[in-house]
Design an enzyme around this catalytic site. Structure first.
Site, PDB file in Angstrom:
ATOM      1  N   ASP A  40      17.392  33.307  71.947  1.00 11.60           N
ATOM      2  CA  ASP A  40      17.033  32.962  70.352  1.00 11.60           C
ATOM      3  C   ASP A  40      16.357  31.730  70.008  1.00 11.60           C
ATOM      4  OD1 ASP A  40      18.035  33.829  67.780  1.00 11.60           O
ATOM      5  OD2 ASP A  40      19.335  33.140  67.859  1.00 11.60           O
ATOM      6  N   VAL A  41      15.960  31.582  68.846  1.00 12.38           N
ATOM      7  CA  VAL A  41      15.855  30.309  68.283  1.00 12.38           C
ATOM      8  C   VAL A  41      16.255  29.714  67.437  1.00 12.38           C
ATOM      9  CG1 VAL A  41      13.904  28.991  67.121  1.00 12.38           C
ATOM     10  CG2 VAL A  41      13.392  30.719  69.679  1.00 12.38           C
TER      11      VAL A  41
END
Length: 240
Positions: A14-15
């Site tokens: 996930d960013v």
């Protein structure tokens, strides 16, 4: 017992929230608008209002949706509900910072694994984020690419298809994320091994991220990317 890190070929990330400090970015922009308009805001209250406004049926893709969100939360924060400020919050994404440990940790992890970004953000936003992170990814998946957002299983399925094309499977993936709602819970349901980066470990509540119905105990748990990267390096060194 959790599997050895050497068993994974891919680390999927996930960013926004895990690698990029979106809460800090939102609070900073709103605080700047408040100062310019003669008031002040409570950062945590702003995140609570953001969370309520963001997760609605008429939401747009992130971060374009920040314009809509701003117009909803501005009155409650004592800020002017004007289009120019709404656009400013959206455009502030280009200046959001990575967490201090993100780039270095990714650089280290990239020495031993293929890194894949999985973000609910649109491609234009990821282009900015990647520069902050040192462009470490072997592959990237955005909401524009998948046509959906996590925790929709369809997002993950497209990543599974990608690694299958490389001769791997979801068993070769370790999914790394801070959001229990968007990532940790659904990755468990889909049979992935996961790693929770608890960015808000020193704070109460879920901040700008929706609270999950149920907490999912992760396979790995760290409070920073630095700690995760260090653990991977230490374990792999022991195996050599």
């Amino acid at each position: 017992m959790a599997r050895d890190f050497q068993e994974f070929k891919y680390l999927t990330f996930d960013v926004v929230g895990t690698l990029i400090d979106f809460e800090g970015g939102i609070k900073t922009c709103l605080a700047e608008i408040a100062a310019e308009t003669g008031t002040s805001i409570d950062g945590e209250e702003a995140l609570r209002l953001y969370r309520q406004a963001r997760y609605s049926e008429d939401a747009d893709l992130f971060p374009d949706d920040l314009s809509r969100v701003y117009m909803i939360i501005a009155p409650a924060l004592g800020l002017p509900a004007e289009d120019r400020y709404a656009r400013r919050l959206r455009d502030s994404v280009a200046n959001w910072n990575a967490f201090d440990d993100s780039a270095a940790a990714l650089a280290e992890l990239g020495k031993t694994h293929r890194l894949v970004a999985m973000t609910n953000a649109r491609r234009w936003a990821l282009d900015h984020f990647e520069k902050k992170l040192g462009s470490p990814f072997f592959a990237t998946f955005t909401a524009d690419d998948t046509g959906t957002e996590k925790p929709d299983p369809a997002f993950f399925e497209q990543v599974f298809e990608f690694v299958a094309g490389k001769g791997a499977s979801k068993n070769d993936i370790l999914h790394v994320a801070q959001s229990q709602y968007h990532d940790i819970g659904i990755s468990r349901k889909l049979g992935l091994t996961n790693c929770w980066i608890e960015r808000r470990h020193a704070q109460n509540g879920y901040g700008g991220t929706i609270e999950p119905e149920n907490f999912t105990q992760p396979d790995y748990h760290f409070t920073s990317m630095a700690a995760f990267a260090s653990a991977v390096k230490e374990r792999l060194t022991e195996r050599q």
